[in-house]
Design a protein around this motif. Structure first.
Motif, PDB file in Angstrom:
ATOM      1  N   MET A  24       0.890  -1.478   0.005  1.00 18.74           N
ATOM      2  CA  MET A  24       0.168   0.168   0.176  1.00 18.74           C
ATOM      3  C   MET A  24       1.183   0.954  -0.025  1.00 18.74           C
ATOM      4  SD  MET A  24      -3.181  -0.931   2.424  1.00 18.74           S
ATOM      5  CE  MET A  24      -2.483  -0.811   3.572  1.00 18.74           C
ATOM      6  N   TYR A  25       0.760   2.383  -0.877  1.00 16.24           N
ATOM      7  CA  TYR A  25       0.868   3.471  -1.037  1.00 16.24           C
ATOM      8  C   TYR A  25       0.335   4.311   0.618  1.00 16.24           C
ATOM      9  CZ  TYR A  25       3.676   1.561  -5.033  1.00 16.24           C
ATOM     10  OH  TYR A  25       3.743   1.276  -5.899  1.00 16.24           O
ATOM     11  N   LEU A  26       1.262   4.509   1.144  1.00 14.88           N
ATOM     12  CA  LEU A  26       1.287   6.034   2.252  1.00 14.88           C
ATOM     13  C   LEU A  26       1.133   7.548   1.778  1.00 14.88           C
ATOM     14  CD1 LEU A  26       0.897   3.170   4.925  1.00 14.88           C
ATOM     15  CD2 LEU A  26      -0.630   4.190   3.624  1.00 14.88           C
ATOM     16  N   PHE A  27       0.338   8.616   2.813  1.00 13.12           N
ATOM     17  CA  PHE A  27       0.986   9.571   2.452  1.00 13.12           C
ATOM     18  C   PHE A  27       1.996  10.035   1.307  1.00 13.12           C
ATOM     19  CE2 PHE A  27       2.499   7.397   6.643  1.00 13.12           C
ATOM     20  CZ  PHE A  27       2.319   7.923   7.172  1.00 13.12           C
ATOM     21  N   PRO A  28       0.554  10.834   0.630  1.00 11.14           N
ATOM     22  CA  PRO A  28       0.486  11.326  -1.067  1.00 11.14           C
ATOM     23  C   PRO A  28       1.964  12.867  -0.176  1.00 11.14           C
ATOM     24  CG  PRO A  28      -1.623  11.720  -0.047  1.00 11.14           C
ATOM     25  CD  PRO A  28      -0.980  10.698   0.979  1.00 11.14           C
ATOM     26  N   LEU A  29       2.748  12.590  -1.796  1.00  7.47           N
ATOM     27  CA  LEU A  29       3.313  13.938  -1.167  1.00  7.47           C
ATOM     28  C   LEU A  29       3.375  14.982  -2.186  1.00  7.47           C
ATOM     29  CD1 LEU A  29       6.845  12.411  -0.335  1.00  7.47           C
ATOM     30  CD2 LEU A  29       5.770  13.084   1.232  1.00  7.47           C
ATOM     31  N   SER A  30       3.368  14.589  -3.870  1.00  6.63           N
ATOM     32  CA  SER A  30       2.714  15.849  -4.435  1.00  6.63           C
ATOM     33  C   SER A  30       2.171  14.588  -5.782  1.00  6.63           C
ATOM     34  CB  SER A  30       4.765  15.777  -5.013  1.00  6.63           C
ATOM     35  OG  SER A  30       4.814  15.023  -5.671  1.00  6.63           O
ATOM     36  N   TYR A  31       1.603  14.835  -6.847  1.00  6.24           N
ATOM     37  CA  TYR A  31       0.666  14.856  -8.113  1.00  6.24           C
ATOM     38  C   TYR A  31       1.262  15.400  -9.102  1.00  6.24           C
ATOM     39  CZ  TYR A  31      -2.498  19.009  -7.002  1.00  6.24           C
ATOM     40  OH  TYR A  31      -2.564  19.941  -7.080  1.00  6.24           O
ATOM     41  N   CYS A  32       1.054  15.052  -9.772  1.00  2.00           N
ATOM     42  CA  CYS A  32       1.872  15.528 -11.326  1.00  2.00           C
ATOM     43  C   CYS A  32       0.718  15.126 -12.317  1.00  2.00           C
ATOM     44  CB  CYS A  32       2.718  14.294 -12.271  1.00  2.00           C
ATOM     45  SG  CYS A  32       3.400  15.026 -13.773  1.00  2.00           S
ATOM     46  N   LEU A  33       0.188  16.469 -13.198  1.00  2.00           N
ATOM     47  CA  LEU A  33      -1.332  15.907 -13.719  1.00  2.00           C
ATOM     48  C   LEU A  33      -0.700  16.803 -15.911  1.00  2.00           C
ATOM     49  CD1 LEU A  33      -3.421  18.593 -12.605  1.00  2.00           C
ATOM     50  CD2 LEU A  33      -3.144  15.809 -12.438  1.00  2.00           C
ATOM     51  N   LEU A  34      -0.745  15.674 -16.314  1.00  2.00           N
ATOM     52  CA  LEU A  34      -0.941  16.077 -17.730  1.00  2.00           C
ATOM     53  C   LEU A  34      -1.914  16.742 -18.099  1.00  2.00           C
ATOM     54  CD1 LEU A  34       0.973  16.178 -20.038  1.00  2.00           C
ATOM     55  CD2 LEU A  34       0.491  13.664 -21.094  1.00  2.00           C
ATOM     56  N   LEU A  35      -2.411  17.777 -19.286  1.00  2.00           N
ATOM     57  CA  LEU A  35      -3.426  18.392 -19.126  1.00  2.00           C
ATOM     58  C   LEU A  35      -3.247  18.957 -20.528  1.00  2.00           C
ATOM     59  CD1 LEU A  35      -2.938  19.621 -16.262  1.00  2.00           C
ATOM     60  CD2 LEU A  35      -5.429  19.523 -16.802  1.00  2.00           C
ATOM     61  N   ALA A  36      -4.327  18.875 -21.282  1.00  2.00           N
ATOM     62  CA  ALA A  36      -4.277  19.671 -23.305  1.00  2.00           C
ATOM     63  C   ALA A  36      -4.971  20.134 -23.412  1.00  2.00           C
ATOM     64  CB  ALA A  36      -4.622  17.897 -23.469  1.00  2.00           C
ATOM     65  N   LYS A  37      -4.405  21.156 -24.135  1.00  2.00           N
ATOM     66  CA  LYS A  37      -6.173  21.808 -24.274  1.00  2.00           C
ATOM     67  C   LYS A  37      -5.786  22.018 -26.046  1.00  2.00           C
ATOM     68  CE  LYS A  37      -8.113  26.664 -23.646  1.00  2.00           C
ATOM     69  NZ  LYS A  37      -8.397  27.275 -22.588  1.00  2.00           N
ATOM     70  N   ASP A  38      -7.102  21.834 -26.516  1.00  2.00           N
ATOM     71  CA  ASP A  38      -6.700  21.298 -27.793  1.00  2.00           C
ATOM     72  C   ASP A  38      -7.930  21.370 -28.513  1.00  2.00           C
ATOM     73  OD1 ASP A  38      -7.329  18.097 -27.815  1.00  2.00           O
ATOM     74  OD2 ASP A  38      -8.795  18.941 -28.012  1.00  2.00           O
TER      75      ASP A  38
END
Length: 163
Positions: free
Chosen positions: A141-155
């Protein structure tokens, strides 16, 4: 490449170290002086809130650990792009007790990924991928989220779709 909150240009250095050829690199940071890195790579000493992103030719926009310094109204202003065919890569700290709410007297705006995605979707961005960095793995199990990464697009398909 447009690098919001670029610091001293470490993203540019990393990209070139990986032998990635850039047509143009523009870094924006209010805390670092103007600097010409190469013929087509610059760091501009500017406040992100005053920079007109639509005026750049960026196909990729990076915002690494910088959106937490901006309130929601500023984010709305920054990401209301009319530009199409743009990718946005965001890395932000996950709100938690691990991160301090103030940094050198500056109040930070920690947002979870759902809140940030909501702001971006309203401005015509679509999520292509999300990943998380965790502080601990225990019994699978993964515990204690530290950061997140998002990949987004605008088209042209999703621009202003939710306005």
């Amino acid at each position: 490449v447009l690098d919001l909150g670029c610091g001293n240009g470490s993203l540019y250095t990393w990209l070139t170290d990986q032998q990635i050829t850039l047509q143009e690199y523009v870094g924006i940071d209010f805390a670092h002086p103007e600097k010409k890195l190469t013929e087509n790579a610059y760091i501009h000493h500017k406040d992100i809130n005053c920079f007109q992103i639509d005026k750049t030719n960026a196909g990729f926009i990076f915002a690494v650990n910088v959106l937490c310094y901006l309130d929601d109204k500023s984010l709305d202003f920054i990401f209301q792009l009319e530009k199409k065919n743009v990718k946005l890569i965001i890395i932000e700290p996950t709100p938690s007790l691990f991160w301090d709410a103030h940094f050198d007297g500056v109040k930070l705006f920690y947002r979870n990924e759902k809140h940030l995605i909501k702001i971006l979707k309203v401005n015509g961005w679509s999520v292509e991928n999300t990943s998380f960095d965790y502080g601990l793995k225990f019994l699978g199990m993964y515990l204690f989220p530290l950061s997140y990464c998002l990949l987004l697009a605008k088209d042209s398909k999703n621009a202003n779709a939710l306005r």
